[in-house]
Design an enzyme around this catalytic site. Structure first.
Site, PDB file in Angstrom:
ATOM      1  N   SER A 172      35.512  47.223  37.664  1.00 26.94           N
ATOM      2  CA  SER A 172      35.112  47.568  39.022  1.00 26.94           C
ATOM      3  C   SER A 172      35.515  46.436  39.950  1.00 26.94           C
ATOM      4  O   SER A 172      35.513  45.263  39.554  1.00 26.94           O
ATOM      5  CB  SER A 172      33.602  47.771  39.102  1.00 26.94           C
ATOM      6  N   TYR A 212      25.312  45.084  37.788  1.00 30.31           N
ATOM      7  CA  TYR A 212      26.517  45.886  37.562  1.00 30.31           C
ATOM      8  C   TYR A 212      27.763  45.017  37.719  1.00 30.31           C
ATOM      9  O   TYR A 212      28.675  45.056  36.886  1.00 30.31           O
ATOM     10  CB  TYR A 212      26.552  47.053  38.553  1.00 30.31           C
TER      11      TYR A 212
END
Length: 246
Positions: free
Chosen positions: A144, A158
């Site tokens: 990501s 995350y």
């Protein structure tokens, strides 16, 4: 088999391939000539739809239920793929979860779950695939763009898990180089999927191109990394996020 396509004759497995970026990767790899197995946990209907789509495109596929937090299930999925197709050339590790929470509210359960799936599960999937991968094969992980920045409050855990994947890929690239196997990490920005639906509109103003990505755009980069053309690239993280992390 579709002769003349850049992945003709290749066999791929996509961990977490029933929906979103994973399903787009399955469809793109098949369109480029590969036969593809996918794993899923909770969306059997979506998995079946994805397999039906690639079979309609002339390729063979199979859906395997396998929890990416379960090492035995991961190894079994790889074994089933090789048993069905005779070999393994490409592994895409897409399985992952997003649970948001700031430092004051993130629970231990959410922390452990994200670490287990987004870091431990990724490593175990790579390990299982590499053991059966053909020399000269390809591994692609899905990270990501938050690995290099926390785009909004509540994304620290995350981001941490995705940063771990980016560093992991660098080390594994060295481990696998003698076999001619490359491993690279795709770092998408906000992309229109089930996982991002709840907060995608709030993030759009942060994206210079003014829109979220389409899963098919991410799949195009995955297909390049799975192909012969990318053979001199390994250990890299490639960000595809509309300029968000500039």
């Amino acid at each position: 088999m579709n002769e003349g396509r850049k992945l003709a004759g290749k066999i791929a497995i996509v961990f977490g391939g029933s929906r979103g970026i994973g399903a787009a990767a399955v469809r793109r790899l098949a369109r480029d000539g590969a036969n593809v197995a996918l794993t899923y946990v909770s969306a059997p209907e979506r998995a079946a739809e994805t397999i039906a789509a690639i079979e309609a495109d002339g390729q063979a596929g199979m859906a395997i239920r396998a929890d990416s937090a379960d090492p035995a299930a991961i190894e079994a999925a790889v074994a089933q793929t090789v048993d069905r197709f005779g070999k393994l050339d490409i592994a895409v590790v897409n399985a992952g979860i997003l649970r948001l929470g700031d430092i004051a509210t993130v629970s231990v359960d959410d922390l452990d779950t994200m670490l287990n799936i987004n870091v431990r599960g990724v490593f175990l999937s790579i390990q299982a695939a590499a053991a059966r991968l053909s020399d000269g094969g390809r591994i692609i992980t899905i990270g990501s763009n938050t690995a290099v920045r926390s785009g909004h409050p509540g994304s620290s855990v995350y981001s941490m898990t995705k940063a771990a994947v980016a560093v992991m890929v660098k080390g594994i690239a060295v481990d696998l180089a003698s076999r001619g196997i490359t491993i690279n990490n795709v770092q998408p920005g906000p992309t229109v999927t089930d996982m991002t639906a709840a907060h995608i509109d709030a993030i759009k103003p942060l994206i210079p191109l003014g829109r979220a990505g389409d899963p098919d755009e991410i799949a195009g980069l995955i297909s390049y990394l799975a192909s012969k053309e990318s053979g001199y690239m390994t250990g890299s993280s490639l960000t595809i996020d509309g300029g968000m992390a500039l």
